[in-house]
Design a protein around this motif. Structure first.
Motif, mmCIF file in Angstrom:
data_model
loop_
_atom_site.group_PDB
_atom_site.id
_atom_site.type_symbol
_atom_site.label_atom_id
_atom_site.label_comp_id
_atom_site.label_asym_id
_atom_site.label_seq_id
_atom_site.Cartn_x
_atom_site.Cartn_y
_atom_site.Cartn_z
ATOM 1 N N VAL A 199 18.837 41.200 -46.822
ATOM 2 C CA VAL A 199 19.077 41.756 -48.159
ATOM 3 C C VAL A 199 18.119 42.896 -48.493
ATOM 4 C CG1 VAL A 199 19.146 41.226 -50.633
ATOM 5 C CG2 VAL A 199 19.964 39.534 -48.981
ATOM 6 N N TYR A 200 16.826 42.757 -48.138
ATOM 7 C CA TYR A 200 15.807 43.635 -48.694
ATOM 8 C C TYR A 200 15.177 44.580 -47.675
ATOM 9 C CZ TYR A 200 15.999 40.559 -52.739
ATOM 10 O OH TYR A 200 16.419 39.846 -53.825
ATOM 11 N N THR A 201 14.802 45.764 -48.182
ATOM 12 C CA THR A 201 13.979 46.710 -47.441
ATOM 13 C C THR A 201 12.759 47.053 -48.286
ATOM 14 O OG1 THR A 201 15.033 48.683 -48.366
ATOM 15 C CG2 THR A 201 16.017 47.731 -46.377
ATOM 16 N N ILE A 202 11.696 47.493 -47.611
ATOM 17 C CA ILE A 202 10.548 48.039 -48.333
ATOM 18 C C ILE A 202 10.284 49.425 -47.778
ATOM 19 C CG2 ILE A 202 9.480 45.823 -48.885
ATOM 20 C CD1 ILE A 202 7.555 46.264 -46.573
ATOM 21 N N ASN A 203 9.852 50.338 -48.652
ATOM 22 C CA ASN A 203 9.471 51.660 -48.185
ATOM 23 C C ASN A 203 8.332 52.190 -49.029
ATOM 24 O OD1 ASN A 203 10.723 53.394 -50.394
ATOM 25 N ND2 ASN A 203 12.486 52.207 -49.703
ATOM 26 N N SER A 204 7.623 53.154 -48.452
ATOM 27 C CA SER A 204 6.445 53.711 -49.098
ATOM 28 C C SER A 204 6.209 55.118 -48.577
ATOM 29 C CB SER A 204 5.225 52.839 -48.816
ATOM 30 O OG SER A 204 4.025 53.496 -49.162
ATOM 31 N N SER A 205 5.721 55.998 -49.435
ATOM 32 C CA SER A 205 5.393 57.359 -48.995
ATOM 33 C C SER A 205 4.118 57.384 -48.174
ATOM 34 C CB SER A 205 5.248 58.281 -50.208
ATOM 35 O OG SER A 205 4.130 57.880 -51.005
ATOM 36 N N GLY A 212 -11.189 47.410 -45.559
ATOM 37 C CA GLY A 212 -10.568 46.103 -45.718
ATOM 38 C C GLY A 212 -9.515 46.034 -46.790
ATOM 39 N N GLN A 213 -9.250 47.146 -47.485
ATOM 40 C CA GLN A 213 -8.238 47.151 -48.550
ATOM 41 C C GLN A 213 -7.009 47.917 -48.108
ATOM 42 O OE1 GLN A 213 -9.237 47.374 -52.785
ATOM 43 N NE2 GLN A 213 -8.046 49.258 -52.901
ATOM 44 N N LEU A 214 -5.843 47.286 -48.285
ATOM 45 C CA LEU A 214 -4.565 47.927 -47.969
ATOM 46 C C LEU A 214 -4.024 48.592 -49.221
ATOM 47 C CD1 LEU A 214 -2.069 48.392 -46.118
ATOM 48 C CD2 LEU A 214 -1.211 46.188 -46.943
ATOM 49 N N GLU A 215 -3.693 49.896 -49.109
ATOM 50 C CA GLU A 215 -3.120 50.637 -50.227
ATOM 51 C C GLU A 215 -1.739 51.141 -49.839
ATOM 52 O OE1 GLU A 215 -5.617 53.747 -51.572
ATOM 53 O OE2 GLU A 215 -7.281 52.427 -52.137
ATOM 54 N N ILE A 216 -0.769 50.893 -50.723
ATOM 55 C CA ILE A 216 0.609 51.333 -50.502
ATOM 56 C C ILE A 216 1.014 52.178 -51.694
ATOM 57 C CG2 ILE A 216 2.968 50.595 -50.049
ATOM 58 C CD1 ILE A 216 1.861 47.867 -49.226
ATOM 59 N N ASN A 217 1.312 53.438 -51.445
ATOM 60 C CA ASN A 217 1.707 54.349 -52.522
ATOM 61 C C ASN A 217 3.222 54.492 -52.577
ATOM 62 O OD1 ASN A 217 -0.947 55.063 -53.421
ATOM 63 N ND2 ASN A 217 -1.168 56.285 -51.574
ATOM 64 N N ASP A 218 3.735 54.608 -53.797
ATOM 65 C CA ASP A 218 5.180 54.733 -54.022
ATOM 66 C C ASP A 218 5.929 53.596 -53.327
ATOM 67 O OD1 ASP A 218 4.809 57.152 -55.446
ATOM 68 O OD2 ASP A 218 4.633 58.223 -53.539
ATOM 69 N N PHE A 219 5.469 52.393 -53.594
ATOM 70 C CA PHE A 219 6.070 51.189 -52.988
ATOM 71 C C PHE A 219 7.423 50.910 -53.647
ATOM 72 C CE2 PHE A 219 6.946 46.675 -53.477
ATOM 73 C CZ PHE A 219 6.861 46.214 -52.174
ATOM 74 N N GLU A 220 8.386 50.471 -52.830
ATOM 75 C CA GLU A 220 9.678 50.044 -53.371
ATOM 76 C C GLU A 220 10.261 48.936 -52.508
ATOM 77 O OE1 GLU A 220 13.920 51.799 -55.014
ATOM 78 O OE2 GLU A 220 12.711 53.022 -53.662
ATOM 79 N N LEU A 221 10.632 47.863 -53.169
ATOM 80 C CA LEU A 221 11.414 46.794 -52.541
ATOM 81 C C LEU A 221 12.785 46.826 -53.194
ATOM 82 C CD1 LEU A 221 10.488 43.185 -51.626
ATOM 83 C CD2 LEU A 221 12.440 43.558 -53.120
ATOM 84 N N LYS A 222 13.839 46.985 -52.384
ATOM 85 C CA LYS A 222 15.173 47.061 -52.968
ATOM 86 C C LYS A 222 16.201 46.432 -52.039
ATOM 87 C CE LYS A 222 16.330 51.721 -51.310
ATOM 88 N NZ LYS A 222 16.744 53.081 -51.723
#
Length: 669
Positions: A199-205, A212-222
């Motif tokens: 059903v789902y995808t995730i994407n990020s720019s 040690g910190q994970l950063e995800i910009n323009d995150f989208e789960l749809k």
């Protein structure tokens, strides 16, 4: 001794020489025979510039590798097309690779890979051929551009400028647990995309790790499906999710086979959209146990929005803006046994412009709110009818009330609640400021024959332990309007400056707790006359015994005409100087004392249709009414039996009515 050492040296030297020869021989074999092996034994055409093999370390390195599928149209085989600038494999089990077709290596490093991978057709359940097992403990990818697609060209994974470092990776075939575990990871990537389910995808720019910190910009789960397709094909799922966030970050993220741990999770400017199906989900009789534990030390949401939609896209709940913080969030096998399948230590949620669709008849709104572990603060609460009064009356099958309620502020403090096997709620204080409640009832629909329970029994029927130490209505207004088929407009009675204090409101579910509920009301009846009520009941009393008493002073008869004129076709003049009563009752009967003093009291009987005064009948009626009461009149005894199809307040006012008849009329009717 020297001879022994000499022999030992010769043996060891021979072994080393043999290993060296084998290493050189195997390297030469790989160099000159591997192309033929690849050509004849694999579905890929692979070329390379250089190749180095070390037997002792099990390491292989190669440069400028070009790989293509021999038959890209063969859907049964994984298709690969691309280039790898450098490949380094350490501690590879070469014999396992050749003999058992098993990849078992300590680490693999890819430099500048540009690969497009098309997945193979899924094997049927009857197929006995097992996929090639592999174990890669450490993965290092530098400057990768990778794309993985399905047979239908739909994307499964893609990333540009991918730099990935994974330490001590282990895969897990248990479907009820996380698919992998690892000790640490580092990643940077542009235009990251992954399909994580059917059903789902995730994407990020942009994705990156830093200290040690994970950063995800323009995150989208749809969802890859529209709602109708999802609703048709995934019948066991209740909701479809869509989440966007300007930035998502996690610190100290740890993956284990059964645990997902992190210290801090932060969502910046997130937008949560949840669409629910209308049909109820039938839960399986023996649901699978969830073996995954989620442990989040801290979750932050900043400047979020929330929309929960019905299947027709209409909003059932929305929040224009909210900030939230939750600490020590845990969801595991143990918490899943409870009605609330998770637990937490503390939380704080602040939001504004809240909307909730309360069902067929009402919407609920708040201008703002603050929720914390021990307090709830609601501003500008409104319960608003969806229909006009006329529409409501036409819609309801039986007689019912329509509510229109607002409150400037509702403050709950000293909140103590748990939700394990059942909800257990204790409030030290609930204070409602400036409540404005309008209750409308039409007598046009047929009567509702259902028994109306007294409040002690209503509270007793709450299925969970509930205790409110202090409940207060402050400076409020209550209006009751009733419309009859033969009246011209609704009758109206109202109370202003309404202040009510309730102690120990409870559901009689706490063993040994006090169950007596005292209520004190001070207000102005019809906006002008001081009124006080003392009301007491006990939720543990199975006969629903109660007492109620009080007074109304200096009530101009003109002020009750808005109610009695349309409802009883009567108007009155004069003054009720005092009205006192002291009643006690139960679910069946009520009796007690009633006393009234009045001055210059007269009544006018009106024509039902024209509402004009009937002079003769009014004169006869006034002969039966005592014009002036004595200064200290005797009290009269009242006795009424309860109509259980009517409310407590109907019962209460029947007692007042009985007292009025016996006090005002010269003769008994």
């Amino acid at each position: 001794m020297k001879k022994t050492l000499k022999v030992t040296g010769i043996v060891l030297g021979s072994i080393l020489l043999l290993i060296l020869i084998v290493n050189i021989g195997f390297s030469l074999w790989l160099k000159y025979q591997l192309p033929d092996y690849i050509k004849n034994k694999t579905p890929y055409a692979i070329t390379y510039k250089t190749l180095n093999v070390e037997i002792l370390s099990g390491s292989i390195s190669a440069d400028d590798i070009l790989i293509k599928s021999k038959n890209p149209d063969d859907k049964k085989v994984l298709a690969i097309d691309g280039f790898v600038n450098g490949l380094n494999v350490s501690r590879l089990g070469i014999i396992d690779l050749i003999k058992n077709k098993k990849i078992n290596t300590n680490s693999i490093r890819l430099t500048n890979p540009k690969l497009k991978v098309r997945l193979a057709q899924k094997k049927s359940k009857d197929s006995v051929k097992e996929p090639m097992p592999f174990l890669i403990r450490n993965i290092d990818i530098t400057k990768g551009n990778i794309e993985v697609i399905n047979l239908d060209d739909s994307k499964v994974f893609s990333a540009k400028n991918l730099n990935l470092e994974i330490k001590n990776l282990s895969l897990n075939e248990n479907p009820d647990e996380l698919p992998f575990a690892l000790d640490s990871y580092k990643i940077t990537a542009k235009d990251f995309f992954a399909r994580i389910s059917d059903v789902y995808t995730i994407n990020s720019s942009d994705v990156k790790t830093d200290n040690g910190q994970l950063e995800i910009n323009d995150f989208e789960l749809k969802s890859v499906l529209d709602f109708k397709d999802w609703e048709k094909n995934f019948t066991k799922q209740k909701s479809l999710f869509n989440i966007k966030s300007k930035k998502v970050s996690f610190s100290d993220l740890v993956f284990d086979n059964t645990k997902l741990n992190l210290k801090n999770a932060q969502f910046v400017d997130p937008e949560f959209i949840i669409q629910n199906r209308d049909a109820k989900i039938i839960k399986p009789k023996n649901p699978k146990k969830n073996g995954i534990d989620f442990n989040f030390a801290n979750i932050d949401i900043k400047n979020g929005t929330l929309s929960i939609l019905k299947s027709n896209q209409e909003k059932s709940l929305s929040l224009a803006k909210f900030d939230a913080n939750v600490t020590d969030f845990v969801m595991n096998e143990e918490t899943s046994k409870n009605k609330l399948p998770f637990k937490f230590k503390d939380y704080k949620i602040v939001g504004n412009t809240f909307f909730y669709d309360s069902g067929k008849y009402y919407n609920m709104t708040l201008s703002s709110f603050k929720l914390a572990s021990q307090s709830i603060d609601l501003m500008n609460f409104k319960l608003i009818p969806k229909m006009s009064r006329a529409e409501f009356v036409r819609t309801i099958p039986m007689e019912d009330d329509q509510f229109n309620i607002s409150a400037n502020r509702i403050l709950l403090s000293g909140v103590d609640w748990t939700f394990e096997k059942e909800l257990d709620l204790h409030l030290k204080s609930a204070k409602l400021h400036n409540v404005d409640a309008n209750i409308f009832r039409s007598k046009i629909p047929k009567d509702n024959p259902k028994e109306k329970l007294l409040y002690s029994k209503l509270l007793r029927q709450i299925k969970f332990p509930l205790i409110v130490d202090n409940l207060n209505l402050v400076d409020s207004k209550l209006v009751y309007e009733e419309d009859k088929p033969d009246s011209n407009g609704p009758g109206k009675v109202f109370f202003t400056n309404f202040n009510m204090s309730v102690k120990n409101l409870n559901s009689n579910k706490k063993k040994g707790a006090n169950t007596k509920v005292p209520i004190v009301i001070n207000c102005k009846f019809m906006g002008v006359s001081p009124m006080k009520v003392n009301w007491n009941f006990d939720t543990a009393n199975m006969r629903d015994n109660f007492t109620i008493g009080g007074y109304i002073n200096n009530l101009p008869a003109n002020d009750i005409n808005p109610f009695i004129k349309p409802y009883m076709n009567i108007t009155a003049t004069g003054t009720i100087t005092s009205l006192n009563y002291d009643f006690k009752g139960n679910n069946d009967v009520m009796n007690g004392k009633f006393r009234i003093t009045h001055k210059d009291l007269k009544v006018n009987l009106l024509d039902k249709d024209t509402k004009k005064k009937k002079k003769f009948l009014s004169g006869v009626a006034n002969l039966l009414v005592k014009k002036d009461s004595q200064k200290f009149p005797e009290s009269v005894d009242i006795y009424v039996e309860r109509n259980k199809e009517r409310s407590f307040f109907n019962f209460y006012w029947k007692g007042i009515e009985d007292g009025l008849k016996k006090s005002l009329l010269v003769i008994k009717i």
